[in-house]
Motif scaffolding. Sequence first.
Motif, mmCIF file in Angstrom:
data_model
loop_
_atom_site.group_PDB
_atom_site.id
_atom_site.type_symbol
_atom_site.label_atom_id
_atom_site.label_comp_id
_atom_site.label_asym_id
_atom_site.label_seq_id
_atom_site.Cartn_x
_atom_site.Cartn_y
_atom_site.Cartn_z
ATOM 1 N N LEU A 133 0.829 -1.198 0.000
ATOM 2 C CA LEU A 133 0.000 0.000 0.000
ATOM 3 C C LEU A 133 0.868 1.254 0.000
ATOM 4 O O LEU A 133 0.624 2.194 -0.774
ATOM 5 C CB LEU A 133 -0.911 0.001 1.227
ATOM 6 C CG LEU A 133 -1.757 1.257 1.462
ATOM 7 C CD1 LEU A 133 -2.666 1.524 0.265
ATOM 8 C CD2 LEU A 133 -2.580 1.116 2.739
ATOM 9 N N VAL A 134 1.899 1.264 0.816
ATOM 10 C CA VAL A 134 2.789 2.426 0.889
ATOM 11 C C VAL A 134 3.549 2.601 -0.420
ATOM 12 O O VAL A 134 3.685 3.709 -0.936
ATOM 13 C CB VAL A 134 3.762 2.287 2.073
ATOM 14 C CG1 VAL A 134 4.798 3.399 2.060
ATOM 15 C CG2 VAL A 134 2.988 2.310 3.387
ATOM 16 N N ARG A 135 4.055 1.500 -0.963
ATOM 17 C CA ARG A 135 4.797 1.592 -2.225
ATOM 18 C C ARG A 135 3.936 2.175 -3.337
ATOM 19 O O ARG A 135 4.359 3.085 -4.063
ATOM 20 C CB ARG A 135 5.293 0.199 -2.638
ATOM 21 C CG ARG A 135 6.086 0.201 -3.950
ATOM 22 C CD ARG A 135 6.256 -1.215 -4.487
ATOM 23 N NE ARG A 135 4.979 -1.854 -4.731
ATOM 24 C CZ ARG A 135 4.203 -1.592 -5.783
ATOM 25 N NH1 ARG A 135 4.563 -0.683 -6.674
ATOM 26 N NH2 ARG A 135 3.057 -2.216 -5.932
ATOM 27 N N ALA A 136 2.719 1.674 -3.482
ATOM 28 C CA ALA A 136 1.829 2.161 -4.541
ATOM 29 C C ALA A 136 1.474 3.634 -4.325
ATOM 30 O O ALA A 136 1.421 4.413 -5.282
ATOM 31 C CB ALA A 136 0.561 1.308 -4.586
ATOM 32 N N LEU A 137 1.253 4.020 -3.081
ATOM 33 C CA LEU A 137 0.901 5.407 -2.786
ATOM 34 C C LEU A 137 2.057 6.333 -3.119
ATOM 35 O O LEU A 137 1.866 7.389 -3.746
ATOM 36 C CB LEU A 137 0.518 5.533 -1.315
ATOM 37 C CG LEU A 137 0.106 6.932 -0.828
ATOM 38 C CD1 LEU A 137 -1.113 7.431 -1.590
ATOM 39 C CD2 LEU A 137 -0.166 6.906 0.674
#
Length: 377
Positions: free
Chosen positions: A136-140
């Motif tokens: 989730l953090v990577r995509a954001l």
Amino acid sequence: MNGRVTAGGLRAARAARGWSQSQAARELAALAHLSGAPVAGAASLKTLLSRWENGHAVPEPQYRALLGELYGRTPAELGIAGPPADPEAAGASARFRAALAAAGAIDEAALDLWREQLHVATRLDDELGATGAGELVRALVERLDETVRHTIAPARRAAVAAVLAPAAILAGAQELDRCRPDLAWLRYHLARAAAIEAELPETAADAVAGQAGVLVDVGEATAAVTLLDSAEPAIPRATRSRLAGARADAAAALGDAAAARRAISAAAPAEQLPADAVQPPVAIELADLDRWHGHALTVLGDPAAARPLRRALAAPPRSVRHRAAVHADLALALAAEQPDDAAAHARAARELAERIGSARTEARLTAFRTQVAPHTP
């Protein structure tokens, strides 16, 4: 067409009109004048026509259009269609325009959604680390970075960067957990640039401290001190507590106890804060100060490390990453004098590290096993 000029096409079209090259040049110049198209003078046009008709050159796009209108034929029929379009170049141009359009469409509602995503990601990371929030953090971060790089309006760029900066810091911490210092460095670098863009000095300080932590992790504590020295003048004095904590870490890694203690003192140690303080300036919490203090003393081999570390552990609920780090430091700090307590803290640190996928904490616990090995029956 394959981009080669078919010499007969232009020559045949001119011959069909009964024109000499000089007359064709004059007619082309007159047509250009009527349409307002900028072209060379008639004398130069005659030379160009000769080159075009002999297949020595392909007319530029504006000339191809004029010649087609002059002779009532398509450029392809005249043999001057030019080189085929580069599909890759055309695709790149289309992708770039699409990225600009997507970034331009971002409004306050979209920003609110990203802020909510960051809030959710932070809460997940607090409990599960990269194991639960990594993707989730990577995509954001990737989406926000793409948007910032294609946003033109300064105010909107700053607004997007204000979300990107803390998201990238979170991503940096997750990469450190995974023992990926190269990727952690890039995430913190991105966070620092975004924080500067958004005019968030506290966040910029946090990003610089993260970079310093990466350097210490790879055995470059001297470089970490250099980084902190160079970054400090750009950070307002009231927001330097995070840098001081990182400086204490680097000084301790270098074995410079005096410098480490000066840095902790500059970070406003917990003992000097009012008892009713919720948090010191710059949103640096008491538990963080105690953790930095205890970690520096642990690295220095000072048994006094246990006191601030116990305070950090007793603080209101903190992230699993925070608790794992404190347990690991306590395991090291107590190994010599209180081996049973140290072993309990090591087990707690290991359980939490497994929960969040922190290979970094596991690596620190290797040092604990080395310390207790001589005492093991």
